[in-house]
Design an enzyme around this catalytic site. Structure first.
Site, PDB file in Angstrom:
ATOM      1  N   GLU A 128     -14.288  -5.558 -39.526  1.00 12.54           N
ATOM      2  CA  GLU A 128     -15.485  -6.141 -38.893  1.00 12.54           C
ATOM      3  C   GLU A 128     -16.612  -5.106 -38.794  1.00 12.54           C
ATOM      4  O   GLU A 128     -16.400  -3.905 -39.004  1.00 12.54           O
ATOM      5  CB  GLU A 128     -15.121  -6.654 -37.499  1.00 12.54           C
ATOM      6  CG  GLU A 128     -14.618  -5.557 -36.576  1.00 12.54           C
ATOM      7  CD  GLU A 128     -15.117  -5.724 -35.159  1.00 12.54           C
ATOM      8  OE1 GLU A 128     -16.324  -5.930 -34.976  1.00 12.54           O
ATOM      9  OE2 GLU A 128     -14.281  -5.622 -34.248  1.00 12.54           O
ATOM     10  N   LYS A 176     -25.510 -10.035 -33.537  1.00 11.79           N
ATOM     11  CA  LYS A 176     -24.054  -9.966 -33.362  1.00 11.79           C
ATOM     12  C   LYS A 176     -23.529 -11.372 -33.635  1.00 11.79           C
ATOM     13  O   LYS A 176     -23.783 -12.292 -32.865  1.00 11.79           O
ATOM     14  CB  LYS A 176     -23.749  -9.524 -31.921  1.00 11.79           C
ATOM     15  CG  LYS A 176     -22.291  -9.547 -31.538  1.00 11.79           C
ATOM     16  CD  LYS A 176     -22.118  -9.187 -30.057  1.00 11.79           C
ATOM     17  CE  LYS A 176     -20.764  -9.627 -29.551  1.00 11.79           C
ATOM     18  NZ  LYS A 176     -20.638  -9.464 -28.091  1.00 11.79           N
ATOM     19  N   VAL A 223     -15.037 -10.424 -34.443  1.00  8.19           N
ATOM     20  CA  VAL A 223     -13.705 -10.830 -34.897  1.00  8.19           C
ATOM     21  C   VAL A 223     -13.759 -12.269 -35.417  1.00  8.19           C
ATOM     22  O   VAL A 223     -13.242 -12.566 -36.498  1.00  8.19           O
ATOM     23  CB  VAL A 223     -12.669 -10.681 -33.758  1.00  8.19           C
ATOM     24  CG1 VAL A 223     -11.356 -11.364 -34.104  1.00  8.19           C
ATOM     25  CG2 VAL A 223     -12.440  -9.196 -33.451  1.00  8.19           C
ATOM     26  N   ASP A 266     -17.235 -17.069 -19.196  1.00  9.23           N
ATOM     27  CA  ASP A 266     -17.361 -16.199 -20.367  1.00  9.23           C
ATOM     28  C   ASP A 266     -15.994 -16.018 -21.031  1.00  9.23           C
ATOM     29  O   ASP A 266     -15.163 -15.234 -20.578  1.00  9.23           O
ATOM     30  CB  ASP A 266     -17.953 -14.851 -19.958  1.00  9.23           C
ATOM     31  CG  ASP A 266     -18.316 -13.980 -21.155  1.00  9.23           C
ATOM     32  OD1 ASP A 266     -17.936 -14.332 -22.290  1.00  9.23           O
ATOM     33  OD2 ASP A 266     -18.980 -12.950 -20.953  1.00  9.23           O
ATOM     34  N   SER A 306     -14.486 -15.423 -24.949  1.00  5.32           N
ATOM     35  CA  SER A 306     -14.918 -15.101 -26.307  1.00  5.32           C
ATOM     36  C   SER A 306     -14.507 -16.179 -27.308  1.00  5.32           C
ATOM     37  O   SER A 306     -13.396 -16.716 -27.241  1.00  5.32           O
ATOM     38  CB  SER A 306     -14.319 -13.768 -26.735  1.00  5.32           C
ATOM     39  OG  SER A 306     -14.634 -13.509 -28.083  1.00  5.32           O
ATOM     40  N   ALA A 307     -15.416 -16.446 -28.247  1.00  3.73           N
ATOM     41  CA  ALA A 307     -15.105 -17.376 -29.349  1.00  3.73           C
ATOM     42  C   ALA A 307     -14.017 -16.810 -30.264  1.00  3.73           C
ATOM     43  O   ALA A 307     -13.461 -17.540 -31.090  1.00  3.73           O
ATOM     44  CB  ALA A 307     -16.368 -17.669 -30.156  1.00  3.73           C
ATOM     45  N   ASP A 308     -13.682 -15.521 -30.103  1.00  3.02           N
ATOM     46  CA  ASP A 308     -12.586 -14.942 -30.901  1.00  3.02           C
ATOM     47  C   ASP A 308     -11.282 -15.710 -30.677  1.00  3.02           C
ATOM     48  O   ASP A 308     -10.472 -15.859 -31.603  1.00  3.02           O
ATOM     49  CB  ASP A 308     -12.334 -13.471 -30.509  1.00  3.02           C
ATOM     50  CG  ASP A 308     -13.448 -12.532 -30.929  1.00  3.02           C
ATOM     51  OD1 ASP A 308     -14.365 -12.956 -31.654  1.00  3.02           O
ATOM     52  OD2 ASP A 308     -13.383 -11.344 -30.521  1.00  3.02           O
ATOM     53  N   LYS A 364      -9.367  -5.961 -25.004  1.00  2.00           N
ATOM     54  CA  LYS A 364     -10.017  -4.859 -24.290  1.00  2.00           C
ATOM     55  C   LYS A 364      -9.746  -4.976 -22.797  1.00  2.00           C
ATOM     56  O   LYS A 364      -9.792  -6.063 -22.237  1.00  2.00           O
ATOM     57  CB  LYS A 364     -11.527  -4.894 -24.546  1.00  2.00           C
ATOM     58  CG  LYS A 364     -11.887  -4.603 -25.984  1.00  2.00           C
ATOM     59  CD  LYS A 364     -13.375  -4.374 -26.079  1.00  2.00           C
ATOM     60  CE  LYS A 364     -13.888  -4.640 -27.471  1.00  2.00           C
ATOM     61  NZ  LYS A 364     -13.805  -6.026 -27.926  1.00  2.00           N
TER      62      LYS A 364
HETATM   63  N1  PSU Z   1     -13.340  -3.869 -30.997  1.00  2.00           N
HETATM   64  C1  PSU Z   1     -13.888  -2.664 -30.697  1.00  2.00           C
HETATM   65  N2  PSU Z   1     -15.225  -2.645 -30.405  1.00  2.00           N
HETATM   66  C2  PSU Z   1     -16.009  -3.793 -30.450  1.00  2.00           C
HETATM   67  C3  PSU Z   1     -15.416  -5.042 -30.781  1.00  2.00           C
HETATM   68  C4  PSU Z   1     -14.067  -5.008 -31.042  1.00  2.00           C
HETATM   69  O1  PSU Z   1     -13.190  -1.647 -30.657  1.00  2.00           O
HETATM   70  O2  PSU Z   1     -17.214  -3.702 -30.226  1.00  2.00           O
HETATM   71  C5  PSU Z   1     -16.247  -6.320 -30.840  1.00  2.00           C
HETATM   72  C6  PSU Z   1     -15.548  -7.328 -31.772  1.00  2.00           C
HETATM   73  O3  PSU Z   1     -16.426  -7.624 -32.819  1.00  2.00           O
HETATM   74  C7  PSU Z   1     -15.270  -8.535 -30.911  1.00  2.00           C
HETATM   75  C8  PSU Z   1     -16.410  -8.463 -29.946  1.00  2.00           C
HETATM   76  O4  PSU Z   1     -15.209  -9.722 -31.657  1.00  2.00           O
HETATM   77  O5  PSU Z   1     -16.444  -7.058 -29.623  1.00  2.00           O
HETATM   78  C9  PSU Z   1     -16.180  -9.373 -28.754  1.00  2.00           C
HETATM   79  O6  PSU Z   1     -17.426  -9.765 -28.235  1.00  2.00           O
HETATM   80  P1  PSU Z   1     -17.515 -10.980 -27.186  1.00  2.00           P
HETATM   81  O7  PSU Z   1     -16.724 -10.516 -25.987  1.00  2.00           O
HETATM   82  O8  PSU Z   1     -19.006 -11.123 -26.866  1.00  2.00           O
HETATM   83  O9  PSU Z   1     -16.951 -12.190 -27.836  1.00  2.00           O
HETATM   84 MN    MN Z   2     -18.748 -13.598 -24.211  1.00  2.00          MN
END
Ligand code: PSU
Ligand code: MN
Length: 319
Positions: A33, A100, A120, A152, A154-156, A173
């Site tokens: 990614e 993003k 992701v 909140d 994530s769409a992941d 995370k």
């Molecule tokens: N893994 C990392 N650093 C990052 C990410 C993943 O070590 O910055 C990113 C990935 O692209 C993941 C995104 O899909 O953070 C998640 O963002 P959100 O919580 O807004 O869906």
């Molecule tokens: Mn989010």
């Protein structure tokens, strides 16, 4: 043939020379990614890490395919100049913001000629479109702490239930609500597999206090599991949770105090939506005087190595 038919027959992406050759020869390829490059790490560590991650994939027998949208074109495999331009973007005065991209806005950026990095979710979509089975990231997005108020999520997580790609991460995370993230993955039918561990790792730490729902001990077993899901015609992918090496890991209590500090700052600064994860990662890096970034660099490289081994095993099994 009408113009509309011609357009739908075109592949909607371009592959780099090395990725084109690898796919044509049915050699193993690992998707990578790019949001970690543009929104996850500061310059110049972001560029150095992105290059090291690609090298780790190559040295373990697979071809890296870093994915991003450059001026509206979806690239599967970034040429060195494109990767540098993406990584350096924040440094350039007046440069338009790199988007993003997730499922919702990946095709928007392509339609509007924009430049964007893939999360992701968007990377899984692109990898599946190109026939790439394995993808390495740092940590997936998930259910945020306080999601009962903010909604909140994530769409992941939904993407893991849709696109047929095995995703190697170091757990979700630790800025997230990990028990809720596991519950949602269970509801969506996404297999979560601890690699050589019975405990779900928490990104910067090896421990989370939560059991990993499944366990696998070799890349070959993961490849067999991947093929078995495909033979059943199941949608979605597998999430592999690979704990970072003990000598790079941060103790859970230590990282927790930085997370709480970063979350308090996010509330004070009224950070919302897509900006939340990048904001928290940058703040935790500040509060930890760079220790969180150092751990993040190690874990993404380790995940790239394991992803390459899985991709090699899949091809060895005739995938
Ligand atoms: N893994 C990392 N650093 C990052 C990410 C993943 O070590 O910055 C990113 C990935 O692209 C993941 C995104 O899909 O953070 C998640 O963002 P959100 O919580 O807004 O869906
Ligand atoms: Mn989010």
């Amino acid at each position: 043939m009408t113009i509309a038919q011609m357009q739908t027959n075109q592949t909607p992406f371009v592959t780099s020379a090395t990725v084109t050759a690898a796919l044509a020869a049915n050699r193993p390829v690992v998707a990578l990614e790019s949001t970690i490059i543009t929104h996850g790490m500061p310059w110049p560590e972001n560029l150095n890490t992105a290059r090291s991650v690609e090298d780790a994939v190559r040295s373990h027998g697979a071809e890296p395919a870093t994915i991003a949208v450059m001026d509206g074109t979806l690239h599967i495999g970034l040429e060195p100049e494109a990767m540098e331009a993406l990584a350096a973007n924040d440094e350039k005065a007046n440069a338009p913001a790199v988007m993003k991209l997730s499922r919702a806005d990946l095709p928007y950026a392509m339609a509007m000629g924009r430049t964007g990095s893939t999360t992701v979710a968007a990377t899984m979509i692109a990898a599946a479109a190109a026939g790439i089975d394995v993808f390495a990231t740092g940590g997936i997005g998930g259910v945020h702490r306080g999601a009962e108020e903010s909604f909140d999520v994530s769409a992941d997580l939904q993407e893991l239930a849709r696109s047929p790609v095995t995703v190697v991460c170091a757990g979700a995370k630790a800025i997230l609500d990990l028990p809720k993230t596991l519950e949602v993955l269970e509801t969506l039918g996404v297999p979560v597999v601890g690699y050589q561990t019975d405990e779900l790792p928490a990104f910067w730490s090896r421990e989370s206090g939560l059991a990993a729902p499944l366990r696998a001990d070799t890349p070959g077993d993961i490849a067999t599991f991947h093929s078995t899901r495909q033979s059943l015609g199941l949608s979605g992918g597998i999430l592999i949770a690979n704990p970072l090496p003990a000598d790079a890991a941060l103790p859970r209590d230590t990282i927790e105090s930085w997370i709480e500090g970063a979350m308090a700052a996010a509330i004070a600064d009224d950070v919302k939506g897509k900006a939340v994860t990048p904001y928290l990662l940058a703040k935790i890096n500040d509060l930890s005087a760079g220790r969180s970034l150092a751990a993040n660099q190690v874990l993404i490289i380790e995940n790239a190595k394991l992803a390459a081994q899985i991709a090699v095993a899949l091809k060895g099994q005739g995938a």
